[in-house]
Structures are given as C-alpha cells and as structure tokens.
Design a protein around this motif. Sequence first.
Motif, PDB file in Angstrom:
ATOM      1  N   GLY A  45       0.830  -1.204   0.000  1.00 21.22           N
ATOM      2  CA  GLY A  45       0.000   0.000   0.000  1.00 21.22           C
ATOM      3  C   GLY A  45       0.859   1.245   0.000  1.00 21.22           C
ATOM      4  O   GLY A  45       2.002   1.230  -0.449  1.00 21.22           O
ATOM      5  N   TYR A  46       0.292   2.312   0.519  1.00 16.95           N
ATOM      6  CA  TYR A  46       0.994   3.589   0.552  1.00 16.95           C
ATOM      7  C   TYR A  46       2.147   3.561   1.541  1.00 16.95           C
ATOM      8  O   TYR A  46       2.137   2.807   2.511  1.00 16.95           O
ATOM      9  N   PHE A  47       3.128   4.430   1.300  1.00 14.42           N
ATOM     10  CA  PHE A  47       4.234   4.613   2.235  1.00 14.42           C
ATOM     11  C   PHE A  47       4.705   6.054   2.127  1.00 14.42           C
ATOM     12  O   PHE A  47       4.376   6.763   1.168  1.00 14.42           O
ATOM     13  N   SER A  48       5.463   6.499   3.099  1.00 10.81           N
ATOM     14  CA  SER A  48       5.957   7.879   3.115  1.00 10.81           C
ATOM     15  C   SER A  48       7.163   8.020   2.193  1.00 10.81           C
ATOM     16  O   SER A  48       7.949   7.084   2.048  1.00 10.81           O
ATOM     17  N   THR A  49       7.289   9.215   1.606  1.00  5.80           N
ATOM     18  CA  THR A  49       8.445   9.494   0.747  1.00  5.80           C
ATOM     19  C   THR A  49       8.973  10.887   1.047  1.00  5.80           C
ATOM     20  O   THR A  49       8.251  11.755   1.556  1.00  5.80           O
ATOM     21  N   VAL A  50      10.241  11.063   0.703  1.00  3.26           N
ATOM     22  CA  VAL A  50      10.873  12.374   0.784  1.00  3.26           C
ATOM     23  C   VAL A  50      11.779  12.514  -0.431  1.00  3.26           C
ATOM     24  O   VAL A  50      12.348  11.526  -0.898  1.00  3.26           O
ATOM     25  N   LEU A  51      11.883  13.723  -0.961  1.00  3.01           N
ATOM     26  CA  LEU A  51      12.768  13.985  -2.077  1.00  3.01           C
ATOM     27  C   LEU A  51      14.128  14.382  -1.514  1.00  3.01           C
ATOM     28  O   LEU A  51      14.243  15.374  -0.797  1.00  3.01           O
ATOM     29  N   LEU A  52      15.149  13.580  -1.825  1.00  4.15           N
ATOM     30  CA  LEU A  52      16.517  13.897  -1.415  1.00  4.15           C
ATOM     31  C   LEU A  52      17.212  14.616  -2.560  1.00  4.15           C
ATOM     32  O   LEU A  52      17.218  14.129  -3.695  1.00  4.15           O
ATOM     33  N   THR A  53      17.781  15.769  -2.263  1.00  9.73           N
ATOM     34  CA  THR A  53      18.511  16.551  -3.253  1.00  9.73           C
ATOM     35  C   THR A  53      19.961  16.700  -2.806  1.00  9.73           C
ATOM     36  O   THR A  53      20.326  16.276  -1.705  1.00  9.73           O
ATOM     37  N   LYS A  54      20.764  17.297  -3.654  1.00  7.29           N
ATOM     38  CA  LYS A  54      22.193  17.459  -3.378  1.00  7.29           C
ATOM     39  C   LYS A  54      22.426  18.035  -1.978  1.00  7.29           C
ATOM     40  O   LYS A  54      21.844  19.058  -1.614  1.00  7.29           O
ATOM     41  N   GLY A  55      23.260  17.326  -1.204  1.00  7.41           N
ATOM     42  CA  GLY A  55      23.606  17.769   0.138  1.00  7.41           C
ATOM     43  C   GLY A  55      22.697  17.264   1.231  1.00  7.41           C
ATOM     44  O   GLY A  55      22.969  17.477   2.419  1.00  7.41           O
ATOM     45  N   MET A  56      21.624  16.577   0.874  1.00  6.26           N
ATOM     46  CA  MET A  56      20.715  16.022   1.880  1.00  6.26           C
ATOM     47  C   MET A  56      21.098  14.581   2.199  1.00  6.26           C
ATOM     48  O   MET A  56      21.669  13.880   1.364  1.00  6.26           O
ATOM     49  N   PHE A  57      20.770  14.159   3.412  1.00  2.44           N
ATOM     50  CA  PHE A  57      20.981  12.771   3.781  1.00  2.44           C
ATOM     51  C   PHE A  57      19.732  12.208   4.451  1.00  2.44           C
ATOM     52  O   PHE A  57      18.912  12.948   4.996  1.00  2.44           O
ATOM     53  N   ALA A  58      19.614  10.898   4.363  1.00  3.21           N
ATOM     54  CA  ALA A  58      18.614  10.153   5.126  1.00  3.21           C
ATOM     55  C   ALA A  58      19.391   9.197   6.021  1.00  3.21           C
ATOM     56  O   ALA A  58      20.248   8.448   5.536  1.00  3.21           O
ATOM     57  N   MET A  59      19.121   9.244   7.315  1.00  3.54           N
ATOM     58  CA  MET A  59      19.758   8.341   8.259  1.00  3.54           C
ATOM     59  C   MET A  59      18.707   7.343   8.739  1.00  3.54           C
ATOM     60  O   MET A  59      17.640   7.733   9.206  1.00  3.54           O
ATOM     61  N   VAL A  60      19.016   6.070   8.562  1.00  5.93           N
ATOM     62  CA  VAL A  60      18.120   5.015   9.019  1.00  5.93           C
ATOM     63  C   VAL A  60      18.893   4.116   9.975  1.00  5.93           C
ATOM     64  O   VAL A  60      20.050   3.774   9.727  1.00  5.93           O
ATOM     65  N   LEU A  61      18.254   3.764  11.061  1.00  5.00           N
ATOM     66  CA  LEU A  61      18.908   2.968  12.085  1.00  5.00           C
ATOM     67  C   LEU A  61      18.313   1.564  12.114  1.00  5.00           C
ATOM     68  O   LEU A  61      17.678   1.132  11.152  1.00  5.00           O
ATOM     69  N   LYS A  62      18.486   0.870  13.180  1.00  6.92           N
ATOM     70  CA  LYS A  62      18.107  -0.539  13.275  1.00  6.92           C
ATOM     71  C   LYS A  62      16.632  -0.767  12.945  1.00  6.92           C
ATOM     72  O   LYS A  62      15.750  -0.112  13.508  1.00  6.92           O
ATOM     73  N   ASN A  63      16.407  -1.709  12.022  1.00  2.00           N
ATOM     74  CA  ASN A  63      15.071  -2.178  11.642  1.00  2.00           C
ATOM     75  C   ASN A  63      14.163  -1.112  11.023  1.00  2.00           C
ATOM     76  O   ASN A  63      12.953  -1.308  10.957  1.00  2.00           O
ATOM     77  N   GLU A  64      14.709   0.000  10.553  1.00  2.00           N
ATOM     78  CA  GLU A  64      13.884   1.001   9.896  1.00  2.00           C
ATOM     79  C   GLU A  64      13.792   0.671   8.402  1.00  2.00           C
ATOM     80  O   GLU A  64      14.806   0.632   7.701  1.00  2.00           O
ATOM     81  N   LEU A  65      12.578   0.440   7.937  1.00  2.00           N
ATOM     82  CA  LEU A  65      12.358   0.082   6.538  1.00  2.00           C
ATOM     83  C   LEU A  65      12.514   1.313   5.655  1.00  2.00           C
ATOM     84  O   LEU A  65      11.870   2.335   5.882  1.00  2.00           O
ATOM     85  N   HIS A  66      13.374   1.191   4.639  1.00  2.00           N
ATOM     86  CA  HIS A  66      13.622   2.312   3.742  1.00  2.00           C
ATOM     87  C   HIS A  66      13.809   1.809   2.317  1.00  2.00           C
ATOM     88  O   HIS A  66      14.241   0.688   2.102  1.00  2.00           O
ATOM     89  N   MET A  67      13.435   2.660   1.372  1.00  2.00           N
ATOM     90  CA  MET A  67      13.539   2.335  -0.048  1.00  2.00           C
ATOM     91  C   MET A  67      14.346   3.429  -0.742  1.00  2.00           C
ATOM     92  O   MET A  67      13.827   4.502  -1.040  1.00  2.00           O
ATOM     93  N   PRO A  68      15.632   3.177  -0.988  1.00  2.13           N
ATOM     94  CA  PRO A  68      16.435   4.147  -1.727  1.00  2.13           C
ATOM     95  C   PRO A  68      16.295   3.947  -3.234  1.00  2.13           C
ATOM     96  O   PRO A  68      15.656   3.002  -3.697  1.00  2.13           O
TER      97      PRO A  68
END
Length: 152
Positions: free
Chosen positions: A110-133
């Motif tokens: 189903g639906y999931f959250s998204t964010v637009l990463l642009t130059k100089g931005m980072f996404a930090m994910v820690l233990k057991n955090e589901l992420h889709m790069p």
Amino acid sequence: MIVDHIKNLHLYVSLNPNIQTVIDFIEKNDIKALQPGNHVVDSNVRLIREDYVPKPLMQCYFESHQQFGDIQLVLEGTEIFGYLEADDLKFQVTEAYNPEKDVMKGQSLGYFSTVLLTKGMFAMVLKNELHMPKLSNGTHETVKKAVFKVKL
C-alpha cells in the motif's frame, strides 16, 4: 528515519559516536571524487560510493538492517527515498534477514511515506527502519551517492 542537510549531521552525534567518524571523513576527503565501490573508513564505518540512475517503483524494494545503520548522502542529483514503519501491516517480507549481508528485503502492499533527497541532503536510518532508496522522481539524471554504513 532522520532527513536533514549534511551541514547539520553534527547534531546527531549523540545518537551514535560513529557519526563523528563520518563527519571527519567527509571533512578530509573529496567523496564525490572517490571511485564507485566499497571503501573502509575504519572498523566501525564503511562507505559505499554509488553512481546510478534511480529506478521505477516496481524495480525498487524496502530494506532494513540490524548491525549497521545507513547515512545515505546525495552528492549530486535527486531521488525519492521511501520510508515505512517496521510494524506496518502493509509490509511483506520478500527476503528474510541475511546476517552476512545485514539486510532484509520486502515490499509495501500500500501507501508509504516518501521524501525527495537533493544534493547535500541525507537520510539516516537505524536498526530495523524500513527504507527504499534509489526511487525515481521521473527524471533520468544520474545520482552520485555516498552510503555510510555505521556500526550500531
């Protein structure tokens, strides 16, 4: 998941002391000039330098880790980065956790959250955090990225 600009990474050192190692490495190296591939920063931090064209949704997957967190830093280009709560009922495991690769893979039904990463931005994910790069925003521009794998 934390999304921010690289200039603010120092604000998160209290979460894990290995984040300071990442900051020191970034300050002392031209990361964009590094060849794509795996690089050892120290015994607790690895770097995967990637160049790629983001993919359509059907070619992407969610992943999570248990031993290493990710700091995924966009050096050039843009991509959409997906996030889903680990206990979300819409998540379906497609590959069970592999401790040798430190990854579990799956899809959202189903639906999931998204964010637009642009130059100089980072996404930090820690233990057991589901992420889709690597998710495409509709352009076909190459993304240059540094993924720091930080021991948890």
